[in-house]
Design a protein around this motif. Structure first.
Motif, PDB file in Angstrom:
ATOM      1  N   LYS A 253      43.625  56.270  42.950  1.00  0.00           N
ATOM      2  CA  LYS A 253      42.759  57.399  42.715  1.00  0.00           C
ATOM      3  C   LYS A 253      41.858  57.310  41.432  1.00  0.00           C
ATOM      4  O   LYS A 253      42.347  56.102  40.946  1.00  0.00           O
ATOM      5  CB  LYS A 253      43.844  58.617  42.437  1.00  0.00           C
ATOM      6  N   PRO A 254      41.277  58.145  41.052  1.00  0.00           N
ATOM      7  CA  PRO A 254      40.442  57.949  39.980  1.00  0.00           C
ATOM      8  C   PRO A 254      41.109  57.338  38.511  1.00  0.00           C
ATOM      9  O   PRO A 254      41.970  57.851  38.297  1.00  0.00           O
ATOM     10  CB  PRO A 254      39.937  59.345  39.731  1.00  0.00           C
ATOM     11  N   GLY A 255      40.439  56.499  37.919  1.00  0.00           N
ATOM     12  CA  GLY A 255      40.784  55.760  36.731  1.00  0.00           C
ATOM     13  C   GLY A 255      41.667  54.670  37.212  1.00  0.00           C
ATOM     14  O   GLY A 255      42.034  53.675  35.960  1.00  0.00           O
ATOM     15  N   ASP A 256      42.047  54.303  38.237  1.00  0.00           N
ATOM     16  CA  ASP A 256      42.781  52.854  38.672  1.00  0.00           C
ATOM     17  C   ASP A 256      42.154  51.857  38.771  1.00  0.00           C
ATOM     18  O   ASP A 256      40.792  52.079  38.964  1.00  0.00           O
ATOM     19  CB  ASP A 256      43.549  53.133  40.077  1.00  0.00           C
ATOM     20  N   VAL A 257      42.550  50.761  38.387  1.00  0.00           N
ATOM     21  CA  VAL A 257      41.782  49.451  38.153  1.00  0.00           C
ATOM     22  C   VAL A 257      42.703  48.528  39.071  1.00  0.00           C
ATOM     23  O   VAL A 257      43.969  48.442  38.756  1.00  0.00           O
ATOM     24  CB  VAL A 257      41.461  49.111  36.777  1.00  0.00           C
ATOM     25  N   VAL A 258      42.019  47.562  39.632  1.00  0.00           N
ATOM     26  CA  VAL A 258      42.721  46.641  40.486  1.00  0.00           C
ATOM     27  C   VAL A 258      42.043  45.237  40.219  1.00  0.00           C
ATOM     28  O   VAL A 258      40.746  45.076  40.379  1.00  0.00           O
ATOM     29  CB  VAL A 258      42.718  46.660  41.970  1.00  0.00           C
ATOM     30  N   ILE A 259      42.956  44.229  39.688  1.00  0.00           N
ATOM     31  CA  ILE A 259      42.274  43.088  39.541  1.00  0.00           C
ATOM     32  C   ILE A 259      42.555  42.079  40.756  1.00  0.00           C
ATOM     33  O   ILE A 259      43.694  42.029  41.080  1.00  0.00           O
ATOM     34  CB  ILE A 259      43.023  42.214  38.318  1.00  0.00           C
ATOM     35  N   ILE A 260      41.648  41.498  41.256  1.00  0.00           N
ATOM     36  CA  ILE A 260      41.787  40.559  42.484  1.00  0.00           C
ATOM     37  C   ILE A 260      41.438  39.029  42.167  1.00  0.00           C
ATOM     38  O   ILE A 260      40.158  38.839  42.307  1.00  0.00           O
ATOM     39  CB  ILE A 260      40.642  41.253  43.700  1.00  0.00           C
ATOM     40  N   PRO A 261      42.609  38.386  42.110  1.00  0.00           N
ATOM     41  CA  PRO A 261      42.012  37.037  41.712  1.00  0.00           C
ATOM     42  C   PRO A 261      41.267  36.277  42.835  1.00  0.00           C
ATOM     43  O   PRO A 261      41.378  36.676  44.042  1.00  0.00           O
ATOM     44  CB  PRO A 261      43.574  36.400  41.630  1.00  0.00           C
ATOM     45  N   SER A 262      40.755  35.005  42.674  1.00  0.00           N
ATOM     46  CA  SER A 262      40.104  34.600  43.535  1.00  0.00           C
ATOM     47  C   SER A 262      40.683  33.988  44.609  1.00  0.00           C
ATOM     48  O   SER A 262      41.952  33.510  44.508  1.00  0.00           O
ATOM     49  CB  SER A 262      39.425  32.983  42.780  1.00  0.00           C
ATOM     50  N   ASN A 263      40.374  34.102  45.681  1.00  0.00           N
ATOM     51  CA  ASN A 263      40.833  33.523  47.148  1.00  0.00           C
ATOM     52  C   ASN A 263      42.106  34.186  47.311  1.00  0.00           C
ATOM     53  O   ASN A 263      42.708  33.678  48.322  1.00  0.00           O
ATOM     54  CB  ASN A 263      41.108  32.002  46.978  1.00  0.00           C
ATOM     55  N   ILE A 264      42.500  35.339  46.918  1.00  0.00           N
ATOM     56  CA  ILE A 264      43.458  36.166  47.448  1.00  0.00           C
ATOM     57  C   ILE A 264      43.315  37.175  48.521  1.00  0.00           C
ATOM     58  O   ILE A 264      41.992  37.934  48.497  1.00  0.00           O
ATOM     59  CB  ILE A 264      44.193  36.863  46.200  1.00  0.00           C
ATOM     60  N   PRO A 265      43.700  37.015  49.514  1.00  0.00           N
ATOM     61  CA  PRO A 265      43.491  38.060  50.744  1.00  0.00           C
ATOM     62  C   PRO A 265      43.741  39.552  50.344  1.00  0.00           C
ATOM     63  O   PRO A 265      44.470  40.045  49.699  1.00  0.00           O
ATOM     64  CB  PRO A 265      44.426  37.615  51.896  1.00  0.00           C
ATOM     65  N   HIS A 266      42.419  40.415  50.642  1.00  0.00           N
ATOM     66  CA  HIS A 266      42.406  41.783  50.322  1.00  0.00           C
ATOM     67  C   HIS A 266      41.820  42.547  51.541  1.00  0.00           C
ATOM     68  O   HIS A 266      40.782  41.925  52.199  1.00  0.00           O
ATOM     69  CB  HIS A 266      41.974  42.161  49.080  1.00  0.00           C
ATOM     70  N   SER A 267      41.903  43.837  51.666  1.00  0.00           N
ATOM     71  CA  SER A 267      41.201  44.743  52.621  1.00  0.00           C
ATOM     72  C   SER A 267      41.321  46.263  51.755  1.00  0.00           C
ATOM     73  O   SER A 267      42.256  46.437  50.831  1.00  0.00           O
ATOM     74  CB  SER A 267      41.894  44.828  53.831  1.00  0.00           C
ATOM     75  N   GLY A 268      40.631  47.136  52.429  1.00  0.00           N
ATOM     76  CA  GLY A 268      40.695  48.584  51.755  1.00  0.00           C
ATOM     77  C   GLY A 268      40.233  49.402  52.917  1.00  0.00           C
ATOM     78  O   GLY A 268      39.417  49.042  53.986  1.00  0.00           O
ATOM     79  N   LYS A 269      40.493  50.832  52.473  1.00  0.00           N
ATOM     80  CA  LYS A 269      40.071  51.905  53.389  1.00  0.00           C
ATOM     81  C   LYS A 269      40.022  53.054  52.517  1.00  0.00           C
ATOM     82  O   LYS A 269      40.885  53.425  51.681  1.00  0.00           O
ATOM     83  CB  LYS A 269      41.167  52.269  54.704  1.00  0.00           C
TER      84      LYS A 269
END
Length: 103
Positions: free
Chosen positions: A68-84
């Motif tokens: 939700k608003p204000g949240d931050v996610v760090i996504i390292p190199s080459n790690i699988p991820h998806s979103g909706k």
């Protein structure tokens, strides 16, 4: 430069981004349609995602959470991820190195 003068590009269905590039980074300001999905993928770029508005479901390396608003996610190199986007969203992504395919 002002965001109001940067044209928006639909990078994938439902993801409309205003893109700012430096030599080594790309900063994207997204307007995301409700229900729009990013399929699972990975890339060499480190990524930081910030939810500005709305509710976004995000899966990182097999773990799904709702952000939700204000949240931050760090996504390292080459790690699988998806979103909706569970609602209409405004997101910001920073990529390093720069996403040359987004120029």
């Amino acid at each position: 430069m002002n965001l109001s003068t940067i044209p928006s590009k639909e990078i994938m269905p439902g993801y409309h981004g205003k893109l700012v590039h430096s030599e080594s980074m790309t900063w994207v300001f997204w307007d995301v349609d409700e229900g729009a999905e990013v399929p699972e993928h990975h890339h060499i770029h480190e990524q930081i995602m910030h939810v500005v508005e709305g509710t976004f479901e995000f899966t990182l390396d097999g773990t799904t959470k709702t952000y939700k608003p204000g949240d931050v996610v760090i996504i390292p190199s080459n790690i699988p991820h998806s979103g909706k986007a569970l609602t209409t969203c405004k997101l910001m992504d920073i990529f390093s190195p720069a996403r040359d395919e987004y120029r």
